[in-house]
Write a protein that holds these residues in place. Structure first.
Motif, mmCIF file in Angstrom:
data_model
loop_
_atom_site.group_PDB
_atom_site.id
_atom_site.type_symbol
_atom_site.label_atom_id
_atom_site.label_comp_id
_atom_site.label_asym_id
_atom_site.label_seq_id
_atom_site.Cartn_x
_atom_site.Cartn_y
_atom_site.Cartn_z
ATOM 1 N N ALA A 99 0.833 -1.208 0.000
ATOM 2 C CA ALA A 99 0.000 0.000 0.000
ATOM 3 C C ALA A 99 0.868 1.259 0.000
ATOM 4 C CB ALA A 99 -0.934 -0.011 1.207
ATOM 5 N N GLN A 100 1.931 1.262 0.797
ATOM 6 C CA GLN A 100 2.833 2.418 0.837
ATOM 7 C C GLN A 100 3.529 2.596 -0.510
ATOM 8 O OE1 GLN A 100 5.893 2.036 3.768
ATOM 9 N NE2 GLN A 100 6.690 4.096 3.443
ATOM 10 N N HIS A 101 3.942 1.513 -1.151
ATOM 11 C CA HIS A 101 4.597 1.582 -2.452
ATOM 12 C C HIS A 101 3.657 2.175 -3.496
ATOM 13 C CE1 HIS A 101 6.154 -0.255 -6.278
ATOM 14 N NE2 HIS A 101 7.271 0.249 -5.776
ATOM 15 N N ARG A 102 2.393 1.764 -3.465
ATOM 16 C CA ARG A 102 1.425 2.308 -4.426
ATOM 17 C C ARG A 102 1.150 3.791 -4.169
ATOM 18 N NH1 ARG A 102 -2.681 -2.851 -4.804
ATOM 19 N NH2 ARG A 102 -1.285 -4.110 -6.089
ATOM 20 N N ARG A 103 1.114 4.179 -2.887
ATOM 21 C CA ARG A 103 0.933 5.608 -2.588
ATOM 22 C C ARG A 103 2.112 6.422 -3.082
ATOM 23 N NH1 ARG A 103 -1.083 3.800 2.417
ATOM 24 N NH2 ARG A 103 0.973 4.060 3.342
ATOM 25 N N LEU A 104 3.326 5.914 -2.914
ATOM 26 C CA LEU A 104 4.514 6.654 -3.333
ATOM 27 C C LEU A 104 4.607 6.765 -4.849
ATOM 28 C CD1 LEU A 104 7.178 5.309 -0.821
ATOM 29 C CD2 LEU A 104 6.139 7.586 -0.866
ATOM 30 N N ARG A 105 4.094 5.786 -5.582
ATOM 31 C CA ARG A 105 4.171 5.818 -7.045
ATOM 32 C C ARG A 105 2.951 6.466 -7.690
ATOM 33 N NH1 ARG A 105 5.573 0.640 -9.972
ATOM 34 N NH2 ARG A 105 5.932 2.179 -11.584
ATOM 35 N N ASP A 106 2.047 6.986 -6.917
ATOM 36 C CA ASP A 106 0.837 7.624 -7.458
ATOM 37 C C ASP A 106 1.232 8.833 -8.304
ATOM 38 O OD1 ASP A 106 -1.833 8.258 -7.879
ATOM 39 O OD2 ASP A 106 -1.949 9.467 -6.041
ATOM 40 N N PRO A 107 0.826 8.890 -9.568
ATOM 41 C CA PRO A 107 1.238 10.002 -10.440
ATOM 42 C C PRO A 107 0.722 11.364 -9.976
ATOM 43 C CG PRO A 107 0.215 8.229 -11.720
ATOM 44 C CD PRO A 107 0.087 7.867 -10.294
ATOM 45 N N VAL A 108 -0.456 11.417 -9.418
ATOM 46 C CA VAL A 108 -0.999 12.696 -8.951
ATOM 47 C C VAL A 108 -0.155 13.224 -7.804
ATOM 48 C CG1 VAL A 108 -3.033 13.806 -7.933
ATOM 49 C CG2 VAL A 108 -3.317 12.043 -9.698
ATOM 50 N N ARG A 109 0.190 12.373 -6.872
ATOM 51 C CA ARG A 109 1.024 12.780 -5.745
ATOM 52 C C ARG A 109 2.406 13.199 -6.224
ATOM 53 N NH1 ARG A 109 4.981 11.703 -2.564
ATOM 54 N NH2 ARG A 109 5.576 9.882 -3.755
ATOM 55 N N LEU A 110 2.971 12.434 -7.177
ATOM 56 C CA LEU A 110 4.289 12.778 -7.710
ATOM 57 C C LEU A 110 4.260 14.134 -8.426
ATOM 58 C CD1 LEU A 110 5.563 9.342 -9.062
ATOM 59 C CD2 LEU A 110 6.441 10.635 -7.129
ATOM 60 N N ALA A 111 3.184 14.442 -9.137
ATOM 61 C CA ALA A 111 3.084 15.743 -9.827
ATOM 62 C C ALA A 111 3.038 16.878 -8.811
ATOM 63 C CB ALA A 111 1.845 15.754 -10.720
ATOM 64 N N ARG A 112 2.285 16.674 -7.728
ATOM 65 C CA ARG A 112 2.225 17.710 -6.685
ATOM 66 C C ARG A 112 3.589 17.900 -6.030
ATOM 67 N NH1 ARG A 112 -1.723 15.430 -3.311
ATOM 68 N NH2 ARG A 112 -3.265 14.932 -4.851
ATOM 69 N N GLU A 113 4.264 16.825 -5.732
ATOM 70 C CA GLU A 113 5.600 16.908 -5.127
ATOM 71 C C GLU A 113 6.561 17.632 -6.062
ATOM 72 O OE1 GLU A 113 7.341 15.791 -2.279
ATOM 73 O OE2 GLU A 113 5.371 15.549 -1.363
ATOM 74 N N ALA A 114 6.510 17.286 -7.344
ATOM 75 C CA ALA A 114 7.400 17.930 -8.318
ATOM 76 C C ALA A 114 7.102 19.417 -8.413
ATOM 77 C CB ALA A 114 7.246 17.263 -9.679
ATOM 78 N N GLN A 115 5.831 19.783 -8.370
ATOM 79 C CA GLN A 115 5.456 21.195 -8.446
ATOM 80 C C GLN A 115 5.932 21.956 -7.217
ATOM 81 O OE1 GLN A 115 1.238 21.764 -8.762
ATOM 82 N NE2 GLN A 115 1.492 23.441 -10.213
ATOM 83 N N THR A 116 5.835 21.350 -6.033
ATOM 84 C CA THR A 116 6.316 22.032 -4.832
ATOM 85 C C THR A 116 7.826 22.169 -4.830
ATOM 86 O OG1 THR A 116 6.366 19.954 -3.596
ATOM 87 C CG2 THR A 116 4.374 21.290 -3.385
ATOM 88 N N LEU A 117 8.533 21.238 -5.488
ATOM 89 C CA LEU A 117 9.995 21.308 -5.549
ATOM 90 C C LEU A 117 10.476 22.202 -6.697
ATOM 91 C CD1 LEU A 117 10.915 17.588 -4.773
ATOM 92 C CD2 LEU A 117 11.193 19.567 -3.277
ATOM 93 N N GLY A 118 9.560 22.679 -7.551
ATOM 94 C CA GLY A 118 9.960 23.600 -8.611
ATOM 95 C C GLY A 118 10.166 22.944 -9.957
#
Length: 155
Positions: A99-118
């Motif tokens: 479950a944690q692996h699937r949460r970490l690989r979620d594309p929506v979450r990754l896009a938000r993280e990338a946007q916050t990091l610039g």
């Protein structure tokens, strides 16, 4: 005369045929009966120490063997119970990790993280050529990786 009558009364009456009588003293009653009707309770079996000692030793060894097997079965049951609990804990941990692996690989979450990091979307897309399939032979694979390392430039 009275004594003669007593003696004759004691004597068995013999057959008139005069056939020889079998000697009953030479044969026991059990041998006269044959296999059917033989009284087996006549003789009490004698148990000697020579016969009893090996039987006692064998029964002791068998009893100790059974006790050891019983203890081994109990030990294995406890070990099986512990293994079942460990397996259940590991299965739950595996579910949590999946479950944690699937949460970490979620594309929506990754896009938000990338946007916050610039990070931003790239303007141009660079397509890299697909490398040739590596050889199946381990020696050839090692030689190919050695040659590939030699052609790269140091940074």
């Amino acid at each position: 005369m009275g004594k003669a009558l007593l003696r004759s009364a004691r004597r068995p009456i013999q057959n008139s045929r005069k056939t020889p009588k079998r000697s009953s003293r030479s044969r026991s009653p059990s041998t006269r009966l044959g296999l059917i009707g033989r009284d087996l309770a006549e003789r009490a079996p004698r148990i000697s120490a020579r016969r009893l000692l090996p039987v006692l030793i064998a029964s002791l060894v068998v009893a100790l063997g059974l006790a050891a097997l019983r203890l081994e079965v109990l030990r294995l049951r406890y070990a099986l119970g512990d293994a079942a609990l460990t397996e259940q804990r590991l299965v739950e941990e595996e579910r949590d990790l999946i479950a944690q692996h699937r949460r970490l690989r979620d594309p929506v979450r990754l896009a938000r993280e990338a946007q916050t990091l610039g990070f931003v979307r790239p303007e141009t897309l660079i397509v890299l050529p697909i490398p040739a399939a590596p050889p199946l032979n381990p020696t050839a694979l090692a030689a190919a990786s050695f040659l590939d390392l030699g052609s790269r430039e140091q940074p």
